[in-house]
Design an enzyme around this catalytic site. Structure first.
Site, PDB file in Angstrom:
ATOM      1  N   LYS A  26      86.621  36.612   4.638  1.00 15.05           N
ATOM      2  CA  LYS A  26      87.414  37.842   4.480  1.00 15.05           C
ATOM      3  C   LYS A  26      88.360  38.015   5.665  1.00 15.05           C
ATOM      4  CE  LYS A  26      85.532  42.102   5.542  1.00 15.05           C
ATOM      5  NZ  LYS A  26      86.349  42.855   6.509  1.00 15.05           N
ATOM      6  N   ARG A  97      90.843  48.742   8.389  1.00 18.50           N
ATOM      7  CA  ARG A  97      91.185  48.461   9.781  1.00 18.50           C
ATOM      8  C   ARG A  97      92.137  47.255   9.900  1.00 18.50           C
ATOM      9  NH1 ARG A  97      90.938  50.371  15.172  1.00 18.50           N
ATOM     10  NH2 ARG A  97      90.990  48.562  16.499  1.00 18.50           N
ATOM     11  N   CYS A 121      85.786  50.796   8.165  1.00 20.83           N
ATOM     12  CA  CYS A 121      84.409  51.287   8.228  1.00 20.83           C
ATOM     13  C   CYS A 121      84.213  52.089   9.505  1.00 20.83           C
ATOM     14  CB  CYS A 121      83.444  50.112   8.227  1.00 20.83           C
ATOM     15  SG  CYS A 121      83.441  49.240   6.671  1.00 20.83           S
ATOM     16  N   ARG A 126      86.654  52.882  17.399  1.00 20.93           N
ATOM     17  CA  ARG A 126      87.645  51.874  16.985  1.00 20.93           C
ATOM     18  C   ARG A 126      89.071  52.250  17.408  1.00 20.93           C
ATOM     19  NH1 ARG A 126      86.084  49.025  11.423  1.00 20.93           N
ATOM     20  NH2 ARG A 126      86.687  47.197  12.608  1.00 20.93           N
ATOM     21  N   ASP A 315      78.535  41.510  12.720  1.00 24.25           N
ATOM     22  CA  ASP A 315      78.566  41.687  11.264  1.00 24.25           C
ATOM     23  C   ASP A 315      77.328  41.128  10.562  1.00 24.25           C
ATOM     24  OD1 ASP A 315      80.982  42.986  11.442  1.00 24.25           O
ATOM     25  OD2 ASP A 315      82.195  41.232  10.958  1.00 24.25           O
ATOM     26  N   ILE A 337      78.763  45.705  20.431  1.00 24.88           N
ATOM     27  CA  ILE A 337      80.189  45.749  20.052  1.00 24.88           C
ATOM     28  C   ILE A 337      80.609  47.139  19.562  1.00 24.88           C
ATOM     29  CG2 ILE A 337      82.026  44.679  18.647  1.00 24.88           C
ATOM     30  CD1 ILE A 337      80.744  42.617  20.457  1.00 24.88           C
ATOM     31  N   ARG A 408      84.076  45.312  -0.973  1.00 22.53           N
ATOM     32  CA  ARG A 408      85.167  45.076  -0.026  1.00 22.53           C
ATOM     33  C   ARG A 408      85.004  43.731   0.679  1.00 22.53           C
ATOM     34  NH1 ARG A 408      86.306  49.529   4.246  1.00 22.53           N
ATOM     35  NH2 ARG A 408      87.453  47.720   4.972  1.00 22.53           N
TER      36      ARG A 408
HETATM   37  N1  EPU Z   1      88.522  47.896  20.945  1.00 24.02           N
HETATM   38  C1  EPU Z   1      89.092  48.747  21.860  1.00 24.02           C
HETATM   39  N2  EPU Z   1      90.431  48.951  21.807  1.00 24.02           N
HETATM   40  C2  EPU Z   1      91.230  48.344  20.897  1.00 24.02           C
HETATM   41  C3  EPU Z   1      90.657  47.448  19.977  1.00 24.02           C
HETATM   42  C4  EPU Z   1      89.289  47.243  20.021  1.00 24.02           C
HETATM   43  O1  EPU Z   1      88.392  49.319  22.690  1.00 24.02           O
HETATM   44  O2  EPU Z   1      92.457  48.572  20.930  1.00 24.02           O
HETATM   45  C5  EPU Z   1      87.069  47.689  20.977  1.00 24.02           C
HETATM   46  C6  EPU Z   1      86.384  48.130  19.677  1.00 24.02           C
HETATM   47  O3  EPU Z   1      86.152  49.523  19.658  1.00 24.02           O
HETATM   48  C7  EPU Z   1      85.111  47.329  19.728  1.00 24.02           C
HETATM   49  C8  EPU Z   1      85.551  46.033  20.431  1.00 24.02           C
HETATM   50  O4  EPU Z   1      86.813  46.313  21.031  1.00 24.02           O
HETATM   51  O5  EPU Z   1      84.160  47.971  20.532  1.00 24.02           O
HETATM   52  C9  EPU Z   1      85.713  44.855  19.509  1.00 24.02           C
HETATM   53  O6  EPU Z   1      86.483  45.216  18.385  1.00 24.02           O
HETATM   54  P1  EPU Z   1      87.500  44.208  17.694  1.00 24.02           P
HETATM   55  O7  EPU Z   1      88.876  44.672  17.985  1.00 24.02           O
HETATM   56  O8  EPU Z   1      87.114  42.825  18.052  1.00 24.02           O
HETATM   57  O9  EPU Z   1      87.182  44.460  16.156  1.00 24.02           O
HETATM   58  P2  EPU Z   1      88.212  44.459  14.980  1.00 24.02           P
HETATM   59  O10 EPU Z   1      89.280  43.449  15.203  1.00 24.02           O
HETATM   60  O11 EPU Z   1      88.578  45.858  14.635  1.00 24.02           O
HETATM   61  C10 EPU Z   1      87.016  42.571  13.623  1.00 24.02           C
HETATM   62  C11 EPU Z   1      86.441  42.448  12.250  1.00 24.02           C
HETATM   63  C12 EPU Z   1      85.149  43.248  12.167  1.00 24.02           C
HETATM   64  C13 EPU Z   1      84.178  42.709  13.206  1.00 24.02           C
HETATM   65  C14 EPU Z   1      84.820  42.782  14.596  1.00 24.02           C
HETATM   66  C15 EPU Z   1      83.961  42.171  15.678  1.00 24.02           C
HETATM   67  C16 EPU Z   1      88.439  42.264  10.927  1.00 24.02           C
HETATM   68  C17 EPU Z   1      89.311  42.850   9.876  1.00 24.02           C
HETATM   69  N3  EPU Z   1      87.392  42.985  11.289  1.00 24.02           N
HETATM   70  O12 EPU Z   1      87.276  43.954  13.807  1.00 24.02           O
HETATM   71  O13 EPU Z   1      84.632  43.025  10.878  1.00 24.02           O
HETATM   72  O14 EPU Z   1      83.004  43.457  13.187  1.00 24.02           O
HETATM   73  O15 EPU Z   1      86.082  42.068  14.575  1.00 24.02           O
HETATM   74  O16 EPU Z   1      83.688  40.849  15.399  1.00 24.02           O
HETATM   75  O17 EPU Z   1      88.649  41.143  11.374  1.00 24.02           O
HETATM   76  C18 EPU Z   1      83.700  43.624   8.823  1.00 24.02           C
HETATM   77  O18 EPU Z   1      84.206  42.569   8.376  1.00 24.02           O
HETATM   78  O19 EPU Z   1      82.873  44.312   8.160  1.00 24.02           O
HETATM   79  C19 EPU Z   1      84.067  44.053  10.156  1.00 24.02           C
HETATM   80  C20 EPU Z   1      83.816  45.280  10.601  1.00 24.02           C
END
Ligand code: EPU
Length: 435
Positions: A26, A97, A121, A126, A315, A337, A408
């Site tokens: 995904k 997201r 989610c 976030r 995840d 995380i 999803r």
């Molecule tokens: N964070 C910040 N500031 C930012 C961005 C992120 O503080 O500007 C923090 C977040 O709050 C979190 C950490 O950094 O504590 C890591 O978040 P990350 O940005 O890596 O997550 P993401 O890119 O929003 C993706 C996946 C998630 C998965 C996370 C961690 C996608 C679409 N989503 O999210 O997947 O849990 O990486 O591996 O790629 C899911 O598929 O169900 C899902 C939630």
């Protein structure tokens, strides 16, 4: 009228058998869709899962003028040549997201992007500070107008040296993608190393990008111009989250289950923890076989903390927590995380699990405890699937509302689970029971 999954529990019996195929990632496919905006010509993608998030992403891209054509199962052709709109539709963007993955390519292509605070989610705050700070360093001016963020770089983005204070998958990807079309060299430090990041970068390099060391903490991107696919196809990697979740299910309820079409290397730690716990697992290059249920001794407990790749993926934290309810002794799970990703464990407790929540991020599980069927509400994609797994091993018939959330992330989940012997049906349901 709502719909729900109705699952007949196996009451601890290990009878599932057969092969369960893993679909495309995904979170790989979503980013590849977004990266189509970096191209001059049409980009062909294969192994794209048929899930609701991909449909949302396709809608978002169409709303900005990208033509999105499904050419057969899992195959899409995305043509950005008529893309013109730089405003992300708030209704679609708020659902997911991953809409933030469009920010970088749009800003790089048009010098402007406007988007609402991204949805997705609810796992914690976030925030998007890393995106804002990163693009500011690359020369963008960021403002808030009419409940939307607006980023402008009318003269184009320029290379910058960016140190992420925390590793972020989304920020690494979208800034890396934008840097492809920036002037000069960008260095990203403390970058996310998830396999989806590196695999897509490798393909983008085949199409003209100059990205070095994607998949390591320090990524260097030399700005070029628009990319050209020239008829090449990006084949999305298998979903490692599905792989890990199916492994947890097979370890709990499988007689002999083959998880097929996966990359075992991407779930190495999960495999090692299960093996230490006493689960018999064998791997080939693209399959994982879980067997030996009949001769198995009681499962040993283990503790883990979620971690950026190659650590334990957040995840698959929930399915592994379900697994640990059946291990003999105490296990501790530390979610590092996302600060609100353990709330679902209250429902596991209602099913009979012995789980103590020490704080927002840490739980202790004492097992083994038989689980009893319940009526549950899937709170997010991943905890939703963990409830499915809990319902499969429980005694009695469980009803899980909100299957749309599970949709999803997982294509045809009930068909694939049924094929290995899970009794799962999707039903229209009224408030109190099945209609
Ligand atoms: N964070 C910040 N500031 C930012 C961005 C992120 O503080 O500007 C923090 C977040 O709050 C979190 C950490 O950094 O504590 C890591 O978040 P990350 O940005 O890596 O997550 P993401 O890119 O929003 C993706 C996946 C998630 C998965 C996370 C961690 C996608 C679409 N989503 O999210 O997947 O849990 O990486 O591996 O790629 C899911 O598929 O169900 C899902 C939630």
């Amino acid at each position: 009228m709502r719909s729900a999954f109705v699952i007949e529990g196996l009451a601890g019996k290990q009878v599932l058998s057969g092969t369960i195929p893993v679909r495309g990632a995904k979170n790989g496919a979503l980013k590849a869709f977004a990266a189509s905006l970096l191209f001059d010509d049409a980009l062909r993608l294969s192994n794209v899962p048929d899930i609701a998030d991909i449909a949302h992403m396709a809608e978002l891209l169409r709303s900005i003028g990208v033509s999105v054509d499904e050419k057969g199962k899992g195959v899409y052709v995305l043509d950005p040549k008529n893309a013109e709109n730089t405003k992300l539709n708030p209704e679609h963007a708020k659902k997911m997201r991953a809409s933030v993955s469009l920010i970088g390519p749009l800003l790089a292509r048009f010098g402007e992007v406007s988007f609402p605070h991204p949805g997705g989610c609810v796992l914690g705050a976030r925030p998007i500070d890393l995106f804002v700070d990163g693009f500011r360093k690359m020369g963008a001016v960021v403002s808030e107008e009419n409940q939307a963020y607006v980023m402008r770089a009318p003269n184009g983005l320029r290379g910058a040296d960016i140190f992420f204070p925390v590793q972020s998958v989304g920020a690494t990807e979208t800034i890396m993608h934008a840097a492809i079309r920036a002037r000069g060299t960008t260095v990203l430090r403390n970058s996310a190393m998830e396999p989806e990041v590196a695999d897509l970068a490798e393909f983008l390099n085949e199409c003209g990008a100059r990205i070095e060391r994607a998949g390591t903490p320090t990524v260097v991107i030399h700005g070029t111009d628009a990319l050209r696919a020239n008829g090449k196809t990006y084949t999305n990697i298998p979903d490692r989250i599905e792989t890990g979740s199916f492994l947890a299910l097979a370890a709990l309820a499988g007689d002999e289950v083959v998880v097929a079409g996966c990359n075992p290397e991407h779930v190495r730690l999960a495999i090692e923890l299960l093996q230490k716990s006493g689960v018999s697992i064998e791997t080939t290059e693209n399959t994982i076989t879980v067997s030996g249920a009949k001769s198995r001794k009681p499962l040993k407990p283990f503790s883990f903390r979620t971690h950026e790749y190659p650590g334990f993926a957040t995840d698959i934290q929930a399915p592994f927590t379900v697994f640990l309810t059946q291990a003999q002794g105490e296990s501790v799970v530390f979610e590092t995380i996302f600060e609100d990703r353990l709330q679902y464990t209250q429902d596991l407790t209602r099913m009979g699990a012995d789980i103590t929540q020490w704080n927002r991020r840490e739980i202790m599980i004492k097992g083994p405890t038989p689980l009893r069927a319940r009526t549950l509400e899937a709170p997010d994609i991943r905890a939703g699937l963990a409830f499915v797994i809990a319902a499969v091993i429980a005694e009695g018939t469980s009803t899980i509302f909100n299957p749309e959330l599970i949709d999803r992330g997982y294509e045809d989940i009930e068909e694939r689970l049924s094929a290995i012997g899970v009794s799962i049906r999707r039903k229209a349901v009224n408030g109190s029971g099945v209609v």
